[in-house]
Design a protein around this motif. Structure first.
Motif, PDB file in Angstrom:
ATOM      1  N   THR A  12       0.722 -27.449  12.878  1.00 40.91           N
ATOM      2  CA  THR A  12       1.362 -26.090  12.788  1.00 40.91           C
ATOM      3  C   THR A  12       2.285 -25.826  13.952  1.00 40.91           C
ATOM      4  O   THR A  12       3.098 -25.262  13.909  1.00 40.91           O
ATOM      5  CB  THR A  12      -0.011 -25.025  12.573  1.00 40.91           C
ATOM      6  N   ALA A  13       1.706 -26.382  15.411  1.00 38.09           N
ATOM      7  CA  ALA A  13       2.582 -26.314  16.297  1.00 38.09           C
ATOM      8  C   ALA A  13       3.934 -26.840  16.325  1.00 38.09           C
ATOM      9  O   ALA A  13       4.885 -26.433  16.769  1.00 38.09           O
ATOM     10  CB  ALA A  13       1.711 -26.885  17.484  1.00 38.09           C
ATOM     11  N   LYS A  14       4.150 -27.963  15.482  1.00 39.47           N
ATOM     12  CA  LYS A  14       5.364 -28.611  15.448  1.00 39.47           C
ATOM     13  C   LYS A  14       6.356 -27.754  14.655  1.00 39.47           C
ATOM     14  O   LYS A  14       7.345 -27.737  15.010  1.00 39.47           O
ATOM     15  CB  LYS A  14       5.120 -29.958  14.685  1.00 39.47           C
ATOM     16  N   TYR A  15       5.862 -27.410  13.535  1.00 37.47           N
ATOM     17  CA  TYR A  15       6.488 -26.305  12.774  1.00 37.47           C
ATOM     18  C   TYR A  15       6.993 -25.101  13.687  1.00 37.47           C
ATOM     19  O   TYR A  15       8.085 -24.383  13.452  1.00 37.47           O
ATOM     20  CB  TYR A  15       5.839 -26.095  11.461  1.00 37.47           C
ATOM     21  N   THR A  16       6.119 -24.593  14.200  1.00 31.68           N
ATOM     22  CA  THR A  16       6.311 -23.409  15.022  1.00 31.68           C
ATOM     23  C   THR A  16       7.253 -23.460  16.173  1.00 31.68           C
ATOM     24  O   THR A  16       8.077 -22.832  16.018  1.00 31.68           O
ATOM     25  CB  THR A  16       4.847 -22.844  15.835  1.00 31.68           C
ATOM     26  N   LYS A  17       7.240 -24.773  16.725  1.00 32.42           N
ATOM     27  CA  LYS A  17       8.333 -24.937  17.702  1.00 32.42           C
ATOM     28  C   LYS A  17       9.692 -25.430  17.088  1.00 32.42           C
ATOM     29  O   LYS A  17      10.693 -24.687  17.363  1.00 32.42           O
ATOM     30  CB  LYS A  17       8.055 -26.284  18.430  1.00 32.42           C
ATOM     31  N   TRP A  27      15.724 -20.228  15.522  1.00 37.21           N
ATOM     32  CA  TRP A  27      16.142 -18.906  15.816  1.00 37.21           C
ATOM     33  C   TRP A  27      16.763 -18.814  17.295  1.00 37.21           C
ATOM     34  O   TRP A  27      17.739 -18.327  17.020  1.00 37.21           O
ATOM     35  CB  TRP A  27      14.819 -17.917  15.805  1.00 37.21           C
ATOM     36  N   THR A  31      10.647 -23.854  14.357  1.00 38.79           N
ATOM     37  CA  THR A  31      10.905 -22.615  13.895  1.00 38.79           C
ATOM     38  C   THR A  31      11.894 -21.711  15.148  1.00 38.79           C
ATOM     39  O   THR A  31      12.672 -21.221  14.772  1.00 38.79           O
ATOM     40  CB  THR A  31       9.850 -21.832  13.231  1.00 38.79           C
ATOM     41  N   LEU A  32      11.043 -21.735  16.362  1.00 34.84           N
ATOM     42  CA  LEU A  32      11.598 -20.981  17.335  1.00 34.84           C
ATOM     43  C   LEU A  32      12.915 -21.938  17.824  1.00 34.84           C
ATOM     44  O   LEU A  32      13.976 -20.928  18.176  1.00 34.84           O
ATOM     45  CB  LEU A  32      10.505 -21.235  18.448  1.00 34.84           C
ATOM     46  N   PHE A  58      -4.201 -26.083  20.005  1.00 27.47           N
ATOM     47  CA  PHE A  58      -2.869 -25.638  18.982  1.00 27.47           C
ATOM     48  C   PHE A  58      -1.810 -26.631  19.267  1.00 27.47           C
ATOM     49  O   PHE A  58      -1.132 -27.008  18.065  1.00 27.47           O
ATOM     50  CB  PHE A  58      -2.514 -24.179  19.118  1.00 27.47           C
ATOM     51  N   SER A  59      -1.468 -26.967  20.537  1.00 27.63           N
ATOM     52  CA  SER A  59      -0.163 -27.604  20.763  1.00 27.63           C
ATOM     53  C   SER A  59      -0.263 -29.045  20.481  1.00 27.63           C
ATOM     54  O   SER A  59       0.802 -29.531  20.054  1.00 27.63           O
ATOM     55  CB  SER A  59       0.108 -27.616  22.125  1.00 27.63           C
TER      56      SER A  59
END
Length: 64
Positions: free
Chosen positions: A25-30, A36, A32-33, A20-21
């Motif tokens: 998708t992981a790039k966008y998840t990081k 926030w 987004t975190l 996953f890392s």
């Protein structure tokens, strides 16, 4: 050699996490975190202008 390192195979969870890392998708998840966290911490500490600036930087990065 008493301190020799022996490789342990990855557990299914760690293998999935490593896969996953490296994904898109992981790039966008990081990012987004980061958005926030960059908004929440200054906002809670009473710096709303800094919160908007940090969140704005993360949103521009996401937009690119």
């Amino acid at each position: 050699m008493p301190n020799a390192y022996t490789h342990q195979p990855l557990t299914p969870f760690r293998r999935a996490l490593a896969r996953f890392s490296l994904s898109e998708t992981a790039k966008y998840t990081k990012l987004t975190l980061g958005l926030w966290i960059g908004f929440a911490i200054p906002s809670v500490l009473g710096y709303p202008d800094a919160a908007v600036s940090l969140a704005g930087s993360a949103m521009l990065t996401l937009a690119l």
